[in-house]
Design a protein around this motif. Structure first.
Motif, PDB file in Angstrom:
ATOM      1  N   VAL A 158       0.817  -1.569   0.015  1.00 44.58           N
ATOM      2  CA  VAL A 158       0.090  -0.617  -0.073  1.00 44.58           C
ATOM      3  C   VAL A 158       1.189   1.728   0.276  1.00 44.58           C
ATOM      4  CG1 VAL A 158      -1.786  -1.132   1.008  1.00 44.58           C
ATOM      5  CG2 VAL A 158      -0.270   0.049   2.105  1.00 44.58           C
ATOM      6  N   PHE A 160       1.010   5.812   0.788  1.00 40.99           N
ATOM      7  CA  PHE A 160       0.225   6.420   1.473  1.00 40.99           C
ATOM      8  C   PHE A 160       0.860   7.739   2.061  1.00 40.99           C
ATOM      9  CE2 PHE A 160       1.615   3.304   4.800  1.00 40.99           C
ATOM     10  CZ  PHE A 160       2.621   3.716   5.020  1.00 40.99           C
ATOM     11  N   HIS A 194      -4.045   7.780  -8.337  1.00 42.82           N
ATOM     12  CA  HIS A 194      -4.660   6.852  -7.708  1.00 42.82           C
ATOM     13  C   HIS A 194      -5.147   7.103  -5.997  1.00 42.82           C
ATOM     14  CE1 HIS A 194      -5.201   2.459  -6.319  1.00 42.82           C
ATOM     15  NE2 HIS A 194      -5.930   3.116  -6.659  1.00 42.82           N
ATOM     16  N   TRP A 195      -3.887   7.603  -4.812  1.00 43.72           N
ATOM     17  CA  TRP A 195      -4.348   7.926  -3.993  1.00 43.72           C
ATOM     18  C   TRP A 195      -4.891   9.624  -3.994  1.00 43.72           C
ATOM     19  CZ3 TRP A 195      -4.008  12.435  -0.507  1.00 43.72           C
ATOM     20  CH2 TRP A 195      -3.916  11.467   0.861  1.00 43.72           C
ATOM     21  N   GLU A 197      -6.904   9.496  -5.641  1.00 52.77           N
ATOM     22  CA  GLU A 197      -8.773   9.040  -5.764  1.00 52.77           C
ATOM     23  C   GLU A 197      -9.078   8.742  -4.636  1.00 52.77           C
ATOM     24  OE1 GLU A 197     -11.808   6.609  -8.994  1.00 52.77           O
ATOM     25  OE2 GLU A 197      -8.594   5.894  -8.268  1.00 52.77           O
ATOM     26  N   ARG A 198      -8.893   8.032  -4.048  1.00 52.91           N
ATOM     27  CA  ARG A 198      -9.429   7.405  -2.817  1.00 52.91           C
ATOM     28  C   ARG A 198      -9.342   8.320  -1.600  1.00 52.91           C
ATOM     29  NH1 ARG A 198      -8.300   1.428  -2.605  1.00 52.91           N
ATOM     30  NH2 ARG A 198      -8.749   1.589  -0.472  1.00 52.91           N
ATOM     31  N   ALA A 199      -8.464   9.079  -1.340  1.00 48.32           N
ATOM     32  CA  ALA A 199      -8.446  10.372  -0.813  1.00 48.32           C
ATOM     33  C   ALA A 199     -10.149  11.250  -0.864  1.00 48.32           C
ATOM     34  CB  ALA A 199      -7.987  11.346  -0.257  1.00 48.32           C
ATOM     35  N   GLY A 200     -10.605  10.752  -2.268  1.00 49.31           N
ATOM     36  CA  GLY A 200     -11.928  12.012  -2.845  1.00 49.31           C
ATOM     37  C   GLY A 200     -11.145  13.459  -2.642  1.00 49.31           C
ATOM     38  N   ILE A 251      -5.501   7.142   5.312  1.00 50.76           N
ATOM     39  CA  ILE A 251      -5.502   6.810   4.152  1.00 50.76           C
ATOM     40  C   ILE A 251      -4.436   6.046   3.089  1.00 50.76           C
ATOM     41  CG2 ILE A 251      -7.148   7.589   1.580  1.00 50.76           C
ATOM     42  CD1 ILE A 251      -8.017  10.537   3.317  1.00 50.76           C
ATOM     43  N   ASP A 252      -4.536   5.010   2.419  1.00 52.94           N
ATOM     44  CA  ASP A 252      -4.347   4.214   1.763  1.00 52.94           C
ATOM     45  C   ASP A 252      -4.757   4.155   0.322  1.00 52.94           C
ATOM     46  OD1 ASP A 252      -3.546   1.999   3.884  1.00 52.94           O
ATOM     47  OD2 ASP A 252      -4.963   2.307   2.529  1.00 52.94           O
ATOM     48  N   ALA A 253      -3.215   3.584  -0.132  1.00 50.25           N
ATOM     49  CA  ALA A 253      -4.301   2.931  -1.546  1.00 50.25           C
ATOM     50  C   ALA A 253      -3.298   1.711  -2.102  1.00 50.25           C
ATOM     51  CB  ALA A 253      -3.836   3.620  -3.032  1.00 50.25           C
ATOM     52  N   PRO A 254      -3.937   0.827  -3.470  1.00 52.00           N
ATOM     53  CA  PRO A 254      -2.831  -0.301  -3.021  1.00 52.00           C
ATOM     54  C   PRO A 254      -2.029  -0.091  -4.023  1.00 52.00           C
ATOM     55  CG  PRO A 254      -5.199  -0.953  -3.037  1.00 52.00           C
ATOM     56  CD  PRO A 254      -5.298   0.720  -3.467  1.00 52.00           C
TER      57      PRO A 254
END
Length: 288
Positions: A158, A160, A194-195, A197-200, A251-254
């Protein structure tokens, strides 16, 4: 000349090759220039502080490495040891994994298995798996799509944001809303999108991002307080635990890839390989 070229290609620098071969930087440069004249094309180009191979240089390096490995197999350094069992296990490791994760744990391996000598050969991050018969095992980050080897996935990844404690002092009150206004650090193969996107957050990249083509340089810049890095968790685990870096958001992203250990089947060093495989699996399990 071949040994000098192979060392400079593997270590990505003339100074590092000179240190390994116990010769001067000037001697390395002269031998590389002479070799380029001999083969008729350029072998290296400079990228920041490292010397990278040209495309023809990459192809030649693969052939030279195979040749030297073959000669080493024919003419060992100790003729009297011919036929004697070896206690050396050659391990190929991507440089960021070696520096940030493996090396701090090697003392534990030596304590547990003093009879095994590890010969560690560092390779650049995300370098394709080489067809090198002199390597017993490989610890790498990738997609796992490698032919001709056995493998086991050690861990997914992951990513971050992280920064140094001093950076946080110099930039108090960091929030998702003002993150993009800060100096952001990234590796050329690890996108912030990508991160975001995960964080909005909006997906467009910031104008003030500083990009590196080497993961260790990204981490070095973060440790020196030069910005916020999008970090792979394995590479910053010890830095976080010891307070050299701080994680900014929960908040993490794959990650793009995963960590694997690969090895060749039917190797004469099978017993040592099994020992190291069990140890590395236990280390990853303990970290989790």
């Amino acid at each position: 000349m071949l040994r000098t070229f192979e060392a400079a290609a593997r270590l990505q620098g003339f100074s590092a090759a000179a240190k390994e071969l116990c010769i001067t930087h000037s001697a390395v440069s002269q031998q590389i220039r002479a070799f380029e004249v001999r083969v008729g094309f350029s072998l290296f180009y400079r990228s920041g502080h490292v010397m990278l191979l040209t495309e023809p240089g990459k192809r030649l390096a693969d052939e030279v490495r195979k040749t030297l490995n073959g000669l080493e197999a024919l003419f060992g350094s100790d003729p009297g040891a011919a036929g004697a069992p070896s206690n050396v296990l050659t391990l190929e490791v991507m440089a960021p994994i070696a520096q940030n994760w493996l090396i701090p744990r090697l003392a534990h391996f030596r304590e547990q298995h003093p009879g095994i000598v590890l010969n560690i050969e560092a390779t650049p991050d995300l370098m394709p798996l080489q067809d090198d018969e002199g390597v017993d095992m490989s610890l790498r980050y990738g997609d796992g799509e490698w032919r001709g080897v056995e493998k086991i996935k050690l861990s997914d990844e992951v990513v971050f944001p992280v920064c140094s404690p001093q950076f946080l002092v110099d930039h108090p009150g960091i929030t998702l809303q003002n993150l993009k206004s800060l100096p952001l650090l990234r590796h050329s193969l690890i996108s912030w999108r990508h991160w975001f996107e995960r964080a909005g957050l909006p997906l467009e990249g910031p104008d003030n991002a500083l990009a590196f083509n080497e993961v260790n340089h990204t981490m070095a810049a973060a440790l020196l307080g030069q910005g916020v890095a999008l970090a792979r968790s394995l590479l910053v685990r010890d830095h976080l635990r010891e307070g050299r870096l701080l994680r900014l958001f929960d908040i993490d992203a794959p990650g793009t890839f995963s960590y694997y250990l690969t090895w060749r089947a039917n190797s004469p060093n099978g017993a040592m390989m099994a020992t190291f495989r069990d140890w590395i699996i236990a280390q990853f399990a303990r970290d989790r």
